[in-house]
Design an enzyme around this catalytic site. Structure first.
Site, PDB file in Angstrom:
ATOM      1  N   GLU A 134     -78.024-132.005  56.875  1.00  0.00           N
ATOM      2  CA  GLU A 134     -78.243-130.576  56.640  1.00  0.00           C
ATOM      3  C   GLU A 134     -77.474-129.696  57.622  1.00  0.00           C
ATOM      4  OE1 GLU A 134     -78.877-127.790  54.636  1.00  0.00           O
ATOM      5  OE2 GLU A 134     -80.653-128.960  54.072  1.00  0.00           O
ATOM      6  N   VAL A 137     -73.266-128.091  57.402  1.00  0.00           N
ATOM      7  CA  VAL A 137     -72.606-127.126  56.522  1.00  0.00           C
ATOM      8  C   VAL A 137     -72.771-125.686  56.975  1.00  0.00           C
ATOM      9  CG1 VAL A 137     -72.557-126.177  54.181  1.00  0.00           C
ATOM     10  CG2 VAL A 137     -72.691-128.644  54.518  1.00  0.00           C
ATOM     11  N   GLY A 192     -70.852-116.844  73.787  1.00  0.00           N
ATOM     12  CA  GLY A 192     -71.115-118.214  73.399  1.00  0.00           C
ATOM     13  C   GLY A 192     -71.039-118.454  71.911  1.00  0.00           C
ATOM     14  N   ASP A 206     -62.464-125.455  59.976  1.00  0.00           N
ATOM     15  CA  ASP A 206     -63.892-125.765  60.074  1.00  0.00           C
ATOM     16  C   ASP A 206     -64.594-125.465  58.757  1.00  0.00           C
ATOM     17  OD1 ASP A 206     -66.467-126.149  61.879  1.00  0.00           O
ATOM     18  OD2 ASP A 206     -66.764-124.281  60.767  1.00  0.00           O
ATOM     19  N   LYS A 210     -66.496-127.963  55.665  1.00  0.00           N
ATOM     20  CA  LYS A 210     -67.800-127.699  55.070  1.00  0.00           C
ATOM     21  C   LYS A 210     -67.709-127.563  53.561  1.00  0.00           C
ATOM     22  CE  LYS A 210     -69.340-125.477  59.329  1.00  0.00           C
ATOM     23  NZ  LYS A 210     -69.673-124.197  59.998  1.00  0.00           N
TER      24      LYS A 210
END
Length: 439
Positions: A134, A137, A192, A206, A210
């Site tokens: 889980e 993604v 951050g 990235d 996904k």
């Protein structure tokens, strides 16, 4: 009666997500024990800086500690392995070895899943163990289990998603303040919300990983990451934001797309990630800051949207612990029959080239102030049968080149990029440019 009174958990990788998973698991342990009738015990951890991380987390001496992922995988007293190492090779070996030794596995590693989906789920099936993902993604957004279980009676027609919290923070901040990307990126890093090396986020890679995971899940076939076309946000400029809002009623978002055509023979899927001009009244336009959102178009349920934080350790760790609790309830209920079968579907699935997909486009060019320059640009588009819906030439203010902003009517992406290639070779057109799809 369940054979489990204690479910022994090992966590490999005590970086931001792994460490936060330890904290959540420790804090929630009394509640889990009450709800499960069993104890979720943190039995072992693994990290290259294990003593430092163990001290920072205040781990009990009873928790076994490993520097080597290989030795961690050989620990005979684990029921569940949580992989938060990241990367490919070491994580792949750990997951495969853990499944082979009879452990269930939870991973937050979208890159691993995108590149080794078929191998991992074949291993889970052979071992009759579960592989949950889980957190891979959309951070804390519960989209995987929704697609896998709750929408199992639907055919998914389309998935649109803002799948990267870092880029969404940057784009919404640029739109609000008019600051350039470099300035906003520095702010995201201070908060951050961006890595020291943000290239995977900014490039769109990235989000593309996904999208590959989501596509594999909804099609029942492994959609390899190489099949996902993508572009990032490094070319987005403040003038794009301002023009999109003031003249087009739109805003820029990095959108991942899975389009499915179940009527095709064989069924077809097209996957891509691009900066996209989204109408201001569209649900995805309202997704601000580091939040993620996934819009699902399903055959029976209709349009559904899922929303939550995507950047930061907390959302991802929350999803990992959610998988752990779900897995624990299934273990308490006894052996299941669905381990490792989430990706299998009979028949073929064709991956179509994004060049065949149709969209309207936004294009920004820096054009040298010379007679006939605009007619050459429009001519290059016209030769590919692409018509312009709107064009705006900004004032030169004494500069040698001026921004030209235009939008097109829908056309095949292959034709648009071919025309753009011709335009960029014109002597009147400077190298700096940007193009986006339009939703």
């Amino acid at each position: 009666m369940s054979p489990f009174r204690t479910i022994r958990v090992g966590i490999a990788g005590l970086g931001t997500v792994g460490a936060e998973t330890v904290r959540i698991l420790r804090d929630a342990e009394p509640d889990f024990r009450r709800r499960l009738g069993a104890t979720l015990e943190l039995a072992a951890v693994c990290d290259r800086s294990i003593e430092q991380k163990a001290a920072e987390l205040g781990l009990a001496r009873s928790v076994r500690r490993y520097r080597s992922a290989e030795k961690f995988a050989a620990d005979p007293l684990l029921d569940v392995v949580v992989e938060t190492i990241g990367g490919l090779d070491e994580a792949r070996r750990l997951v495969l070895e853990s499944l082979k030794r009879g452990r269930h596995v939870i991973t937050a590693n979208k890159r691993l899943l995108a590149h080794h989906w078929g191998e991992l789920f074949d291993a889970a099936r052979t071992a009759k163990r579960r592989l949950y993902f889980e957190a891979s993604v959309a951070g804390g957004v519960p989209i995987v289990e929704t697609l896998r279980r709750s929408l199992a009676g639907n055919r998914i027609r389309r998935v649109l998603g803002i799948l990267n919290g870092t880029t969404n923070f940057i784009l919404t901040r640029m739109a609000r303040t008019g600051e350039p990307l470099k300035t906003v990126l520095a702010e995201a890093q201070r908060r951050g919300l961006a890595e020291k090396d943000p290239s995977l986020d900014l490039s769109g890679a990235d989000a593309a990983h996904k999208v590959a995971v989501l596509a594999s899940l909804v099609t029942g076939h492994w959609v390899r990451p190489q099949a996902v076309a993508y572009a990032g946000i490094t070319g987005v400029a403040p003038e794009d934001m301002a023009y999109a809002t003031s003249s087009l009623g739109r805003t820029v978002r990095l959108i991942g797309t899975v389009d499915l055509d179940w009527s095709a023979k064989p069924p077809a899927v097209c996957c891509h990630v691009y900066p996209t001009l989204v109408p201001l009244d569209h649900p995805l336009a309202g997704v601000q800051g580091e939040y993620n959102a996934v819009l699902v178009q399903a055959s029976a349920a209709g349009d559904l949207m899922f929303y939550g934080k995507g950047a930061g350790a907390g959302p991802a760790a929350s999803a990992v612990v959610g998988d752990l609790f779900l897995l624990a309830t299934e273990m308490m209920a006894g052996p299941g029959q669905d381990a490792g079968v989430v990706w299998r579907r009979e028949g073929e699935m064709r991956v179509t080239d994004v060049g065949e997909s149709v969209s309207a486009y936004y294009l920004r060019l820096d054009v040298r102030d010379r007679p006939g320059a605009l007619s050459k640009i429009t001519g290059a588009l016209a030769r590919r049968r692409i018509s312009i819906s709107r064009i705006h030439q900004q004032t030169s203010d004494g500069k040698s080149s001026v921004p030209v902003l235009l939008t097109t009517h829908p056309a095949r992406q292959r034709d648009f990029l071919s025309a753009l290639s011709q335009i960029r070779r014109l002597p009147e057109v400077a190298p700096r440019h940007a193009w986006f799809r339009m939703l």
